[in-house]
Design a protein around this motif. Structure first.
Motif, PDB file in Angstrom:
ATOM      1  N   ALA B  59       0.879  -1.048   0.171  1.00  0.00           N
ATOM      2  CA  ALA B  59      -0.062   0.091   0.206  1.00  0.00           C
ATOM      3  C   ALA B  59       0.872   1.300  -0.033  1.00  0.00           C
ATOM      4  O   ALA B  59       1.766   1.381   0.790  1.00  0.00           O
ATOM      5  N   GLN B  60       0.575   2.306  -0.824  1.00  0.00           N
ATOM      6  CA  GLN B  60       1.140   3.559  -0.726  1.00  0.00           C
ATOM      7  C   GLN B  60       0.413   4.583   0.074  1.00  0.00           C
ATOM      8  O   GLN B  60      -0.765   4.711  -0.263  1.00  0.00           O
ATOM      9  N   VAL B  61       0.742   4.979   1.192  1.00  0.00           N
ATOM     10  CA  VAL B  61       0.208   5.816   1.961  1.00  0.00           C
ATOM     11  C   VAL B  61       0.774   7.132   2.153  1.00  0.00           C
ATOM     12  O   VAL B  61       1.900   6.960   1.932  1.00  0.00           O
ATOM     13  N   THR B  62       0.079   8.025   2.501  1.00  0.00           N
ATOM     14  CA  THR B  62       0.585   9.463   2.650  1.00  0.00           C
ATOM     15  C   THR B  62       0.389   9.854   4.363  1.00  0.00           C
ATOM     16  O   THR B  62      -0.958   9.735   4.561  1.00  0.00           O
ATOM     17  N   ILE B  63       1.145   9.828   5.052  1.00  0.00           N
ATOM     18  CA  ILE B  63       1.210  10.588   6.350  1.00  0.00           C
ATOM     19  C   ILE B  63       1.634  11.774   6.689  1.00  0.00           C
ATOM     20  O   ILE B  63       2.954  11.815   6.352  1.00  0.00           O
ATOM     21  N   ALA B  64       1.206  12.741   7.128  1.00  0.00           N
ATOM     22  CA  ALA B  64       1.816  14.065   7.380  1.00  0.00           C
ATOM     23  C   ALA B  64       2.654  14.574   6.104  1.00  0.00           C
ATOM     24  O   ALA B  64       3.522  14.986   6.192  1.00  0.00           O
ATOM     25  N   GLY B  65       2.066  14.233   4.963  1.00  0.00           N
ATOM     26  CA  GLY B  65       2.570  14.916   3.706  1.00  0.00           C
ATOM     27  C   GLY B  65       3.592  13.956   2.952  1.00  0.00           C
ATOM     28  O   GLY B  65       4.155  14.285   1.964  1.00  0.00           O
ATOM     29  N   GLN B  66       4.009  12.870   3.855  1.00  0.00           N
ATOM     30  CA  GLN B  66       5.235  11.992   3.591  1.00  0.00           C
ATOM     31  C   GLN B  66       4.818  10.749   2.972  1.00  0.00           C
ATOM     32  O   GLN B  66       3.702  10.086   3.497  1.00  0.00           O
TER      33      GLN B  66
END
Lengths: 73, 713
Positions: B59-66
């Motif tokens: 999974a590609q996730v985005t956490i706090a813009g990262q």
């Protein structure tokens, strides 16, 4: 004495694990290293496997495999 | 050869905007998948690990813009084992054999099995990959009276440690922030842990490190040497270069000769280190939740009450699959009935209408009809898994199951097989090892699923007297078929487990986790995942097969205008179809089993699903497709159908032979599609088809020819 002969609810100490390399390494890595305290909590209704108390968790092992684990009382 | 050289990432520019790769590692049952699903949300993508047909989730996730690329690894206790799952974990961690090297390891540990979790953690941390430890089941720690000094553990290991609960979602925000921070500052997440070995082992470890460096690259350190000493074994399955294997084997021989036991030394040194640290950092209050769990176990694994509860639960599960799902199945069928009627009303009669109704709608309906049973089975399995009861099922049944080489956890899939093999095959997921899953999948289709019942009912009803001399013959034949299938499945497991799917001598190491209340979110997620996978992937195969089968029965088109008035158009079409040609072509092969070409057509049609045999025979014998197994007309026709020489096509002996064929043959494309989906390869569905069809042929041959020899007709 082996772990298979240990009396229910008695704490015993692992002194050696015998058996073929891969099999033995697996038992060691699950925590049956020399000096570890183990307790037989019970036996499954059909006579096998055993329920063990090891390192604060419950683990089940067949009697034939437990017989490869040497323990002292 | 594999090396630690970084490869460009998929879907991202090679240099600047690279997405950090985070592999998720943990013990089986540590809640790793639950945590992964939580983090992945709806971004989950299912694929294969490089080079093997084991399913992976990314999974590609985005956490706090990262952005982060998360990769779920199979559950494992160690990096030294040789099972398929353990190898994938090692390869992924070291970036070997086609795996992209990770930037960060997220190790999911179980607070209730802390020592064992840390054993894996220190092993992986020592290899030098930046790591973050998530201590899962923090919600349970409290009820179990476990008090762990998280900051102290973080200091001891030299890596960030976060307490989370994948089940409740507590601590996940903190975990996300730490993941981003560790990905950006990998040096703050590099452990200082070193396995404290005695000096006696230094020479061997150094030499092993040197050999490993020549193989895996310059970044290899002492930990890789220890890993190689523990895990390199050589042999066919070991992809290690022969020169390295030789060096390692020589080193081990030296150690053995000196009476130095490296396996025990390493495991004891790590556990010793862990025990020392935890003696200060971990407090377990006496009189905790374990006591509650033990009290529950006093009933649930009791020789009498335990089995009573077990039998009750399994009866409920079976009853549910067999009967309770019926209204929902009828609803699905009714819905497709309405669609069919609608199509019939709207479309002009002809080829296109036939295609839509008998190909497309029948295919989609044939997929959807499995949904109620799949949902129900996974609701029940989810409850059993999440509460901890599934481990007790394995504990109770291990003695029985292992006598034929099956895992204790194979019991639920095997039982489910009596309702339907398709959900049962999806249910093999509850087993960790690929070999255990495969063995179960290969024998589940032998159990008497509910699709065989209409065929048995039709043949028994048509060909056997209700009673012979006061003995209920029909009932005996039917229960005989059930016993035969149990015996066949167990025997097949025993044989396949010793030949095709031979496993090493492995100890059963079954964790019995504390009981806990199942959570709706976990159970629903599992139901949804399994159903989605079945509908999208296995469903496609089923749909295509249905259309192909329809084509076989619908082509070439028979000119209906030139027919005699007394022949039903459906019957004429089927008798002129490719399926009929195939049936005639098959006749020499199936004649020794007592079958004529009309039965051949039925066998071809029954590949769609076994119960289709009844409708196909209805069409072949001109009774119409709307018959069921209780139809007196169809029974009458079956009794009275004659060959050209005037002898009956069906005798009780032919009926018995035909039932044998249905008992063993892999006549179910949905099952094969499910096996294809679960094994990610065509190899196993093909093997299943070949071995079951061979078994079916031989069983029918023995029954028919044996029966003839004994003078039955």
């Amino acid at each position: 004495m082996t772990l298979a002969d240990a009396k229910k609810n008695d704490w015993v100490t692992v002194s050696a694990v015998r058996g073929e390399r891969g099999f033995r390494r697996r038992l060691l890595e699950m925590g049956f290293v020399t000096g570890t305290a183990v307790r037989v909590v019970g036996v499954a209704p059909l006579g096998d496997p055993l329920e063990l108390d090891l390192r604060g968790g419950r683990l089940s092992l067949r009697a034939v495999d437990a017989a490869r684990i040497e323990v002292t009382g | 050869m594999a090396s630690l050289v970084r490869l460009p990432r998929r879907g991202a520019p090679a240099t600047t905007d690279r997405v950090p790769r985070v592999v998720v590692l943990g013990n089986p049952n540590a809640g790793k998948t639950t945590l992964f699903n939580r983090l992945a949300g709806t971004n989950l993508r299912v694929g294969n690990y490089p080079g093997v047909t084991v399913e992976s989730s990314e999974a590609q996730v985005t956490i706090a813009g990262q952005r982060l690329q998360l990769v779920d690894l199979p559950g494992t206790y160690s990096l030294c084992g040789r099972s398929a799952e353990e190898r994938i974990a090692v390869d992924a961690l070291l970036g070997m054999h086609g795996h992209v090297p990770p930037d960060l390891v997220l190790l999911v540990g179980d607070v209730t099995q802390l020592q064992r979790s840390l054993y894996l953690a220190v092993q992986a941390a020592e290899l030098g990959v930046p790591m973050l430890l998530a201590l899962n089941m923090a919600d349970e720690a409290e009820t179990l009276g476990i008090d762990i000094d998280v900051a102290g553990l973080s200091d001891a290991l030299g890596i960030p440690v976060v307490a989370v609960s994948a089940r409740t979602g507590a601590g996940l925000d903190d975990l996300g922030a730490r993941l981003v921070s560790a990905a950006n500052h990998p040096d703050r997440a590099r452990s200082t842990f070193v396995t404290p070995l005695r000096d006696d082992f230094s020479h061997a470890v150094d030499a092993a490190t040197e050999a490993t460096r020549g193989w895996l690259g310059a970044s290899v350190g002492r930990a890789h040497g220890i890993w190689a000493l523990m895990s390199v074994e050589g042999g066919e399955e070991d992809p290690t270069p022969p020169a390295v294997v030789q060096t390692i084997q020589a080193l081990r021989a030296e150690l053995d000769a000196a009476g130095l036991d490296v396996d025990n030394e390493v495991a004891a040194a790590r556990y010793g280190w862990i025990d020392d640290r935890l003696s200060l950092l971990l407090k377990v209050a006496p009189g905790n939740g374990r006591r509650f769990s033990d009290r529950v176990d006093r009933v649930l694994i009791h020789p009498v009450y335990g089995f009573a509860v077990f039998i009750l639960l399994m009866t409920l599960l079976f009853q549910g699959l067999f009967s309770w799902s019926d209204p929902a199945i009828s609803l699905v069928e009714a819905f497709f009935g309405v669609l069919t009627d609608g199509a019939q009303a709207v479309l002009p009669p002809g080829l296109f209408a036939d295609f839509v109704i008998d190909g497309l709608l029948a295919g989609v309906g044939g997929v959807m009809v499995f949904l109620p049973q799949i949902l129900l089975l996974f609701l029940l399995i989810g409850l059993m898994e999440d509460s901890g009861y599934m481990s007790r099922v394995a504990y109770l049944m291990d003695r029985v199951m292992r006598s034929v080489g099956l895992h204790g956890r194979a019991f639920v899939p095997m039982l489910s097989g009596f309702a339907c093999a398709v959900p049962a095959i999806l249910a093999t997921r509850t087993m960790e090892k690929r070999r255990d899953r495969l063995l179960t999948m290969m024998v589940v289709p032998l159990t008497t699923c509910s699709a065989r019942l209409p065929v048995y009912t039709l043949l028994i009803g048509a060909l056997f007297p209700a009673a012979i001399g006061g003995v209920p013959a029909q009932g005996l034949v039917l229960s005989g078929m059930y016993f035969l299938s149990v015996f066949a499945a167990l025997a097949a497991a025993a044989i396949l487990g010793r030949t095709v799917l031979k496993g090493g001598r492995e100890p059963l190491l079954l964790e019995l986790p504390p009981y806990r209340l199942p959570r709706a979110a976990t159970v629903l997620r599992m139901m949804w995942d399994r159903s989605r996978v079945f509908l999208t992937e296995a469903g496609t195969v089923i749909l295509v097969c249905t259309i192909v089968l329809w084509g076989l029965l619908a082509f070439p088109r028979v000119d209906l205008a030139s027919l005699d008035a007394d022949v039903a158009p459906e019957t004429a079409q089927i008798e002129g179809s490719y399926a009929a040609s195939l049936g005639r072509g098959l006749e020499p092969a199936i004649a020794p089993l007592g079958f004529d070409w009309t039965i051949g057509i039925g066998l071809i049609g029954s590949f769609a699903a076994r119960e289709v045999f009844v409708a196909t025979m209805g069409v072949v014998y001109g009774v119409g497709a709307d018959v069921d197994e209780e139809s007196d007309t169809l029974r009458e026709r079956i009794r009275n159908t004659r060959r050209a020489d005037g002898t009956p096509v069906y005798t009780p002996l032919v009926g018995l032979s035909l039932m044998m064929f249905f008992a063993f043959a892999a006549q179910c494309m949905s099952t094969l599609a499910a096996v294809k989906r679960e094994t990610k390869s065509w190899r196993w569905p093909i093997f299943l088809t070949v071995y079951m069809t061979a078994l079916a042929y031989i069983a029918s041959l023995i029954v028919y020819q044996g029966g003839l020899a004994l003078g039955f007709t």
